[in-house]
Design an enzyme around this catalytic site. Structure first.
Site, PDB file in Angstrom:
ATOM      1  N   GLU A 297      82.792  50.936  15.777  1.00  0.00           N
ATOM      2  CA  GLU A 297      81.993  49.790  15.316  1.00  0.00           C
ATOM      3  C   GLU A 297      82.899  48.603  15.037  1.00  0.00           C
ATOM      4  O   GLU A 297      83.806  48.698  14.197  1.00  0.00           O
ATOM      5  CB  GLU A 297      81.215  50.168  14.055  1.00  0.00           C
ATOM      6  CG  GLU A 297      80.281  49.073  13.569  1.00  0.00           C
ATOM      7  CD  GLU A 297      79.505  49.479  12.334  1.00  0.00           C
ATOM      8  OE1 GLU A 297      78.376  49.001  12.171  1.00  0.00           O
ATOM      9  OE2 GLU A 297      80.031  50.280  11.535  1.00  0.00           O
TER      10      GLU A 297
ATOM     11  N   TYR B   1      78.781  41.301  16.734  1.00  0.00           N
ATOM     12  CA  TYR B   1      78.817  42.726  16.382  1.00  0.00           C
ATOM     13  C   TYR B   1      78.707  43.549  17.650  1.00  0.00           C
ATOM     14  O   TYR B   1      77.881  43.260  18.528  1.00  0.00           O
ATOM     15  CB  TYR B   1      77.657  43.073  15.444  1.00  0.00           C
ATOM     16  CG  TYR B   1      77.511  44.552  15.168  1.00  0.00           C
ATOM     17  CD1 TYR B   1      78.139  45.141  14.068  1.00  0.00           C
ATOM     18  CD2 TYR B   1      76.742  45.355  16.004  1.00  0.00           C
ATOM     19  CE1 TYR B   1      78.003  46.500  13.817  1.00  0.00           C
ATOM     20  CE2 TYR B   1      76.606  46.714  15.764  1.00  0.00           C
ATOM     21  CZ  TYR B   1      77.238  47.291  14.670  1.00  0.00           C
ATOM     22  OH  TYR B   1      77.110  48.633  14.432  1.00  0.00           O
TER      23      TYR B   1
END
Length: 439
Positions: free
Chosen positions: A232, A142
């Site tokens: 993101e 991530y």
């Protein structure tokens, strides 16, 4: 929220806590991938199509007969994979293993609406599909860049535990969340990029480590140069052969930067937006559609929220959030009425104005003009208070139009709920109710 969107989408009917003027642009996944590529950021091979024939051609040319690819519906909503098309097809994300599969699924996607848990019962139209090569991943991580008040600017957030909800990772294993604030005057330093690469689990002095450092610099350049509010990536992935690929992402582009981000804003898909919100934006009106039957026109976001809360407290349901702002003109007020008048679910219109910068007589004149020119047939409850209240009230009283005028917030809200219920009950029993504004 879907991890398959370039911008995570809110539900078509947002909660009250989500209300407010939108400051971001939603773009489809194919568009986001093109923006990534323009900065040299590695992504899977992807192309989009608007017809079945085009999708077949792309499969043969980019994927190759007999190879796997993923076909995705370009619809701006979360939960596409579990959605259902009005054609009967289940799922807006399909695995295809042949050109016949591509044609069969594309034929049931294009031209039909996709219904998900985040859309209305009608769903959203699918006018484009995206074909992407199937990726085999060894590791999922991530990585994001967001604006952080505490840091006073952009901040990287990284975790070696990707491919799942980052909120769950933060709650269960907070030690796997790494943050790195960025000084806007300096940008990302090599030391910071190396820290992020190590945080993601890459070993020093390896090709993947060097590639990760390069991608970090490019992501920050994209964030700044394209006026992003959020970037993101989940998953930020490593393939079995050691390559790093941005497989899926959410990007917010600042709506206020549209004048200098023409290449990005050309991707805007109006078919995915509420037509009422699009029309309102043309007149600088802050509008969000809701599911109730009391149309609200208010000046100021705080008062608008309080108005909807009071309507709920009185047993009613607001049909919209509509903030005309502190300095609305008569034209803007009239346009606001046009929006409320054209909304078939609105049973009563509640105007709640506190005159500060906004003058009550300007609002009153706009209401009068709208009632006279629009053929307004819906009951109007007006609450005026503040600057030029007396003049505004006098204008309405002397206009020859029948409206309910009050200077008490709770009283006016209660009357709006009562009248909306009367109209609704009459319609449910097939009684015709018509409101005349003539004296």
């Amino acid at each position: 929220m879907s991890r398959r969107l370039i911008r995570v989408c809110t539900a078509n009917k947002p909660s009250l806590s989500a209300l407010g003027s939108k400051r971001y642009l939603n773009v489809h996944e194919y568009a986001g991938m093109e923006v990534f590529e323009s900065f040299g950021i590695p992504v899977p091979r992807t192309r989009s199509a608007t017809t079945v024939e085009e999708a077949e051609h792309i499969y043969r040319e980019m994927i190759g007969d007999g190879n796997d690819c993923v076909l995705k519906a370009m619809v701006l909503t979360g939960g596409r994979g579990l959605g259902k098309f009005t054609s009967g097809l289940q799922g807006g994300v399909q695995m295809c293993r042949s050109v016949e599969d591509v044609a069969r699924f594309a034929r049931k996607m294009l031209g039909f609406n996709l219904i998900t848990k985040q859309t209305t019962a009608a769903g959203l139209p699918c006018n484009r599909v995206m074909l992407a090569e199937r990726m085999y991943l060894r590791r999922e991580m991530y990585l994001s860049i967001m604006l952080d008040r505490g840091a006073g600017g952009a901040m990287f957030v990284a975790s070696p535990a990707g491919g799942t909800s980052i909120e769950d990772v933060a709650a269960a294993t907070p030690e796997l969340i790494f943050k790195q604030p960025i000084d806007v005057a300096i940008g990302v330093t090599d030391a910071q990029a190396k820290f992020l690469a190590k945080s993601l689990g890459f070993k020093d002095n390896t090709p993947a480590f060097a590639q990760c450092i390069d991608i970090v610099h490019k992501l920050y350049a994209m964030f700044i140069q394209r006026d992003c509010l959020l970037l993101e990536i989940n998953p930020f992935a490593e393939t079995p052969d050691g390559r790093i690929v941005v497989c899926d992402a959410k990007i917010d582009f600042d709506n206020n930067a549209s004048y200098r981000q023409g290449t990005v804003f050309q991707y805007r898909d109006r078919s995915q937006e509420d037509s009422r919100e699009v029309e309102a934006a043309k007149y600088d009106l802050n509008y969000i559609g809701l599911s109730g039957n009391i149309g609200c026109m208010v000046n100021g976001a705080g008062l608008a929220m309080a108005t909807m809360d009071l309507i709920k407290l009185k047993g009613g349901e607001p049909a919209n959030f509509l903030d005309v702002g502190g300095g609305a003109s008569e034209q803007q007020v009239q346009k606001a009425f046009e929006l409320l008048n054209s909304d078939n679910q609105v049973r009563a219109i509640f105007v709640n104005i506190f005159g500060g910068i906004m003058k009550c007589d300007v609002i009153a004149q706009g209401i009068i003009n709208a009632a006279k020119t629009l053929g307004l047939k819906k009951p109007v409850i007006v609450r005026l208070k503040g600057t030029n209240f007396a003049a505004g009230k006098a204008l309405i009283e002397n206009s020859g139009l029948k409206m309910i005028v009050s200077d008490d917030f709770a009283d006016a809200a209660g009357k709006a709920v009562t009248i909306a219920n009367i109209v609704k009950q009459a319609e449910e029993t097939n009684l015709h109710v018509e409101f005349s504004f003539a004296s």
